[in-house]
Motif scaffolding. Structure first.
Motif: not given
Length: 349
Positions: A215-222, A269-276, A280-284, A313-315
Motif C-alpha cells: 500500500g505504499s508508493a515511492l516516487i523519485m524526482v529528478d 517521496l514516500l506515500f502510504s495507502n495509495v495504489g498505482m 501516478i496522479a500524485i506524480a502528475e 513511480v514504484a509500488l
C-alpha cells in the motif's frame, strides 16, 4: 505510458559524468595536497568538488598546500558531513571515558582519606580508653589531629562534589552534541529535508511492520538539467532553487508521508495507502506544480527559466525488499529521463 525497464540506464549514464571520473579527480586533488586516503576525507573533497560546495572549497583552500588531518576533521564537523558524525561520537565517547576514569580516581582518593580518618579514630579511642591518667594536653592534641583529618576528608568530599557537578554539565553538553550530530547525519544540509540515510531507514521500517509494506508508493524526482543550471548561474542560485523544490514537495505530503533529498538534483517521496493509479496522479500533480510555480530567474532573454522534472513511480507491492523498491523506482525514473515526452513513468507499467 512507456514501460520502465533497465534499458533506460543508458541515457542516464550519458547525462552525468562517470562516477569513476569523479573519484579520480578527487583522488588526484587529495594526492596533490598530501591528504590521507581516508573515507571521510573522500567525502569531504567530494562535497567540495563534485557537490560544488563553494564555502567548503574555500575553507579547504585556506588550510594551505598540506592541510593537517585535525583541521580537515574540523571542517567535516562544521559542515556536518555524514562521515564525520561517527568521528564526533567517537570523540565524545573517549571524553566521557576519560571523565569516568577521573571520577573513579577521585572517589578512590576520597575513600583513602575516609579510611585513614576511621583508623585514626579507632587508634585514639583505644588510647583514651586504655589510659585513665592521660593528660589533658595529650587528649587535646589527639582531638586536634582528628579535627585536621576530618577537615581533609571534608575538603576532599567538597572537591569531588564540585568536580562531579562540572562533569555532569560536560556530559550533558556532549550528549547534546551527539544528538545534534545524529540529527545532522540524517538531514540534508541545504534544504533541511531528511537525506538518503533517513529514506533508507524509513523504507526499512516500512518493511519491518507486521502488516508489511503493502500500500505504499515511492516516487523519485529528478530536476532536469540541474547540473547545467548550477554551472551557468552558480551554486548559490542552485541552492536557492533546491530550497524552493523542498518547500513545494513538503507541502505536497501529508502527516504520514515522507519526503527527502537524496542526491544533488534528486528528491524522493514516500506515500502510504495509495495504489498505482493514485500514485501516478500524485506524480502528475507534482510535475504540473513545478512547471506552474517554479521559475528559475535568469538574465538571459533567450532562456525563460522554465523548470521541468522527471518522475519514477514504484509500488511496495512489486518489491520484496527495501532495496528492490528503490531499484524499481530508479528504473522508472531513468525511463522518464530517457523520454521527455513522457516525464512520469511507473515501474512495470
Amino acid at each position: 505510458m512507456q514501460n520502465a525497464s533497465a534499458n533506460a540506464l543508458v541515457p542516464r549514464e550519458a547525462a552525468r559524468p562517470a562516477p569513476m571520473a569523479d573519484i579520480q579527480k578527487i583522488a588526484q586533488h587529495m594526492a596533490r595536497l598530501n591528504v590521507a586516503a581516508l573515507p571521510r576525507n573522500y567525502e569531504l573533497f567530494h562535497e567540495a568538488i563534485v557537490g560544488l560546495n563553494a564555502g567548503l572549497a574555500q575553507d579547504i583552500a585556506a588550510l594551505g598546500s598540506q592541510p593537517q588531518q585535525p583541521m580537515l576533521d574540523e571542517l567535516g564537523l562544521k559542515y556536518r558531513l555524514v562521515g564525520h558524525c561517527g568521528l564526533a561520537g567517537e570523540t565524545s565517547r573517549n571524553e566521557a571515558s576519560r571523565m569516568l576514569r577521573d571520577v573513579a580516581e577521585r572517589l578512590a582518593e576520597g575513600l583513602k582519606h575516609k579510611n585513614a580518618f576511621a583508623r585514626a579514630c579507632g587508634t585514639i579511642l583505644k588510647s583514651v580508653s586504655g589510659q585513665d591518667d592521660q593528660s589533658l594536653a595529650a587528649f587535646l592534641s589527639e582531638v586536634d589531629y582528628l579535627t585536621a583529618s576530618l577537615s581533609t576528608v571534608l575538603a576532599v568530599e567538597t572537591d569531588i562534589s564540585a568536580k562531579l557537578q562540572d562533569d555532569i554539565k560536560t556530559l550533558e553538553t556532549l550528549e547534546r552534541g551527539i544528538s545534534a550530530m545524529q540529527s545532522a547525519a540524517i538531514a540534508d544540509r541545504i534544504t533541511g529535508l531528511p537525506n538518503r540515510i533517513a529514506l533508507n531507514r524509513t523504507i526499512a521500517d516500512l518493511y519491518k511492520r507486521e502488516e508489511g509494506a503493502a500500500g505504499s508508493a515511492l516516487i523519485m524526482v529528478d530536476i532536469d538539467n540541474f547540473t547545467d543550471l548550477n554551472d551557468k548561474y552558480g551554486t548559490q542560485a542552485g541552492n536557492k532553487l533546491l530550497k524552493k523544490f523542498a518547500g513545494l514537495f513538503s507541502k505536497s505530503v501529508k502527516k504520514n508521508d515522507f519526503v527527502a533529498r537524496t542526491e544533488a538534483d534528486e528528491f524522493a517521496l514516500l506515500f502510504s495507502n495509495v495504489g498505482m493509479q493514485n500514485a501516478i496522479a500524485i506524480a502528475e500533480r507534482l510535475r504540473a506544480s513545478v512547471e506552474d510555480n517554479l521559475v528559475f530567474a535568469t538574465s538571459d532573454k533567450a532562456d525563460p527559466g522554465r523548470l521541468t522534472i522527471s518522475i519514477g513511480v514504484a509500488l511496495s507491492t512489486d518489491a520484496a525488499t527495501p532495496g528492490q523498491l528503490q531499484a524499481n523506482a530508479r528504473v522508472a525514473l531513468l525511463a522518464a529521463q530517457s523520454n521527455p515526452r513522457l516525464p512520469v513513468q511507473a515501474f512495470g507499467r
